[in-house]
Design a protein around this motif. Sequence first.
Motif, PDB file in Angstrom:
ATOM      1  N   GLY A 100       0.797  -1.215   0.000  1.00 12.09           N
ATOM      2  CA  GLY A 100       0.000   0.000   0.000  1.00 12.09           C
ATOM      3  C   GLY A 100       0.828   1.262   0.000  1.00 12.09           C
ATOM      4  O   GLY A 100       0.323   2.351  -0.315  1.00 12.09           O
ATOM      5  N   ALA A 101       2.117   1.157   0.344  1.00 11.87           N
ATOM      6  CA  ALA A 101       3.009   2.322   0.359  1.00 11.87           C
ATOM      7  C   ALA A 101       3.659   2.576  -0.998  1.00 11.87           C
ATOM      8  O   ALA A 101       4.386   3.561  -1.161  1.00 11.87           O
ATOM      9  CB  ALA A 101       4.110   2.139   1.414  1.00 11.87           C
ATOM     10  N   THR A 102       3.395   1.728  -1.999  1.00  9.45           N
ATOM     11  CA  THR A 102       4.035   1.862  -3.309  1.00  9.45           C
ATOM     12  C   THR A 102       3.852   3.241  -3.942  1.00  9.45           C
ATOM     13  O   THR A 102       4.820   3.799  -4.489  1.00  9.45           O
ATOM     14  CB  THR A 102       3.520   0.765  -4.270  1.00  9.45           C
ATOM     15  N   PRO A 103       2.659   3.860  -3.890  1.00  9.72           N
ATOM     16  CA  PRO A 103       2.511   5.195  -4.485  1.00  9.72           C
ATOM     17  C   PRO A 103       3.431   6.240  -3.856  1.00  9.72           C
ATOM     18  O   PRO A 103       3.866   7.176  -4.520  1.00  9.72           O
ATOM     19  CB  PRO A 103       1.042   5.543  -4.210  1.00  9.72           C
ATOM     20  N   GLU A 104       3.724   6.075  -2.587  1.00  8.22           N
ATOM     21  CA  GLU A 104       4.610   7.003  -1.885  1.00  8.22           C
ATOM     22  C   GLU A 104       6.073   6.720  -2.184  1.00  8.22           C
ATOM     23  O   GLU A 104       6.892   7.627  -2.297  1.00  8.22           O
ATOM     24  CB  GLU A 104       4.344   6.884  -0.381  1.00  8.22           C
ATOM     25  N   LEU A 105       6.404   5.443  -2.350  1.00  8.54           N
ATOM     26  CA  LEU A 105       7.800   5.039  -2.556  1.00  8.54           C
ATOM     27  C   LEU A 105       8.226   5.069  -4.019  1.00  8.54           C
ATOM     28  O   LEU A 105       9.401   5.220  -4.317  1.00  8.54           O
ATOM     29  CB  LEU A 105       7.995   3.612  -2.026  1.00  8.54           C
ATOM     30  N   GLY A 106       7.272   4.896  -4.934  1.00  5.77           N
ATOM     31  CA  GLY A 106       7.627   4.723  -6.334  1.00  5.77           C
ATOM     32  C   GLY A 106       7.854   3.249  -6.617  1.00  5.77           C
ATOM     33  O   GLY A 106       8.016   2.439  -5.697  1.00  5.77           O
ATOM     34  N   PRO A 107       7.897   2.875  -7.913  1.00  4.73           N
ATOM     35  CA  PRO A 107       7.981   1.448  -8.265  1.00  4.73           C
ATOM     36  C   PRO A 107       9.267   0.775  -7.815  1.00  4.73           C
ATOM     37  O   PRO A 107       9.307  -0.450  -7.673  1.00  4.73           O
ATOM     38  CB  PRO A 107       7.860   1.458  -9.799  1.00  4.73           C
ATOM     39  N   PHE A 108      10.330   1.548  -7.604  1.00  2.00           N
ATOM     40  CA  PHE A 108      11.614   0.935  -7.238  1.00  2.00           C
ATOM     41  C   PHE A 108      12.032   1.278  -5.811  1.00  2.00           C
ATOM     42  O   PHE A 108      13.144   0.962  -5.399  1.00  2.00           O
ATOM     43  CB  PHE A 108      12.698   1.374  -8.229  1.00  2.00           C
ATOM     44  N   GLY A 109      11.155   1.929  -5.063  1.00  4.81           N
ATOM     45  CA  GLY A 109      11.480   2.294  -3.693  1.00  4.81           C
ATOM     46  C   GLY A 109      11.382   1.101  -2.749  1.00  4.81           C
ATOM     47  O   GLY A 109      10.734   0.093  -3.039  1.00  4.81           O
ATOM     48  N   THR A 110      12.059   1.213  -1.642  1.00  4.68           N
ATOM     49  CA  THR A 110      12.070   0.155  -0.634  1.00  4.68           C
ATOM     50  C   THR A 110      11.470   0.683   0.664  1.00  4.68           C
ATOM     51  O   THR A 110      11.862   1.760   1.129  1.00  4.68           O
ATOM     52  CB  THR A 110      13.513  -0.329  -0.352  1.00  4.68           C
ATOM     53  N   PRO A 111      10.514  -0.025   1.241  1.00  6.27           N
ATOM     54  CA  PRO A 111       9.932   0.442   2.504  1.00  6.27           C
ATOM     55  C   PRO A 111      10.996   0.572   3.587  1.00  6.27           C
ATOM     56  O   PRO A 111      11.883  -0.287   3.724  1.00  6.27           O
ATOM     57  CB  PRO A 111       8.923  -0.657   2.857  1.00  6.27           C
ATOM     58  N   GLY A 112      10.926   1.655   4.335  1.00  6.78           N
ATOM     59  CA  GLY A 112      11.873   1.877   5.418  1.00  6.78           C
ATOM     60  C   GLY A 112      11.262   1.542   6.764  1.00  6.78           C
ATOM     61  O   GLY A 112      10.159   0.994   6.866  1.00  6.78           O
ATOM     62  N   LYS A 113      11.985   1.913   7.810  1.00  6.03           N
ATOM     63  CA  LYS A 113      11.550   1.628   9.176  1.00  6.03           C
ATOM     64  C   LYS A 113      10.195   2.274   9.462  1.00  6.03           C
ATOM     65  O   LYS A 113       9.336   1.680  10.114  1.00  6.03           O
ATOM     66  CB  LYS A 113      12.605   2.135  10.159  1.00  6.03           C
ATOM     67  N   LYS A 114      10.007   3.508   8.962  1.00  2.00           N
ATOM     68  CA  LYS A 114       8.747   4.217   9.185  1.00  2.00           C
ATOM     69  C   LYS A 114       7.579   3.446   8.588  1.00  2.00           C
ATOM     70  O   LYS A 114       6.512   3.300   9.220  1.00  2.00           O
ATOM     71  CB  LYS A 114       8.818   5.609   8.555  1.00  2.00           C
ATOM     72  N   HIS A 115       7.765   2.941   7.355  1.00  5.91           N
ATOM     73  CA  HIS A 115       6.682   2.230   6.684  1.00  5.91           C
ATOM     74  C   HIS A 115       6.371   0.902   7.379  1.00  5.91           C
ATOM     75  O   HIS A 115       5.198   0.537   7.543  1.00  5.91           O
ATOM     76  CB  HIS A 115       7.046   1.980   5.223  1.00  5.91           C
ATOM     77  N   ARG A 116       7.423   0.203   7.793  1.00  6.05           N
ATOM     78  CA  ARG A 116       7.208  -1.072   8.474  1.00  6.05           C
ATOM     79  C   ARG A 116       6.515  -0.859   9.824  1.00  6.05           C
ATOM     80  O   ARG A 116       5.648  -1.653  10.217  1.00  6.05           O
ATOM     81  CB  ARG A 116       8.540  -1.807   8.665  1.00  6.05           C
ATOM     82  N   GLY A 117       6.895   0.214  10.491  1.00  2.85           N
ATOM     83  CA  GLY A 117       6.242   0.518  11.757  1.00  2.85           C
ATOM     84  C   GLY A 117       4.764   0.811  11.573  1.00  2.85           C
ATOM     85  O   GLY A 117       3.919   0.345  12.353  1.00  2.85           O
TER      86      GLY A 117
END
Length: 256
Positions: A100-117
């Motif tokens: 669900g965070a893909t629109p914020e990260l972009g297609p090649f972005g990697t979820p960070g600590k904030k997203h996992r939290g």
Amino acid sequence: MRGLWAEEVSYSYGDFRIDGVNLKVNPGELVALIGPNGAGKSTLLKLIYGTLKPYKGRVLVDGRDIHRLSPGERAKLLGFVPQNHVPTFPFKVLDFVLLGATPELGPFGTPGKKHRGKARELLKTFGLDSYAEKPYTSLSGGQIRLLLTARALMTSPRYLLLDEPTSELDLKNALLVLQTVKKLAREGVGVLLVIHDPNLAYLFADRLVLMRDGRIIAQGKPDEVFDEMLLSEAYGIELELIDCSGETVLRPRLEV
């Protein structure tokens, strides 16, 4: 201009038509679409989200035409929970929510600590935190409904659209979803949901929109739309309103 607007929206497929619908969802408001099967509720939701395009009229989100937004821009503004979902790849439950965070990260972005939290907090909210490392394809249909709602909230959308979010849920989890989206509305999110149970809609919605045959036939505060004659005509069955410990309840008129 804040708000989610459908202006004179018309759409047709086969013999069915959505005809000149006008509807607004304000920030901080929970609006429930009710009506019989085949009334056009889910189709209208897809038109407002932009999955379908009207042949007449337009949909605006905070003054911007929904069809002039990129998929990424749209996903940041609107969260969507579909009525049907067919599991495909057996993502872990946590990873599925992180999608669900893909629109914020972009297609090649990697979820960070904030997203996992945030994803873990959402799983906890919906009682799914103990399943975080399990494949989501192993969950029940009701649990997947909860998971889809969690995923839609990853971008903290301004508006949330839900198509039958309580289907396949027991009463406890149905109330959990409705209480959660009600809380989001109180925090400023505009919520539009399709729901089959008029009584739950009456309890939780700030405004009811009653549809039949592709048209809105009534909308207003719950007490304004909960009219025996109006609802009986819409659903094609004789209904009555009764008082149950101070709460208004709609039920079929029974002859015992």
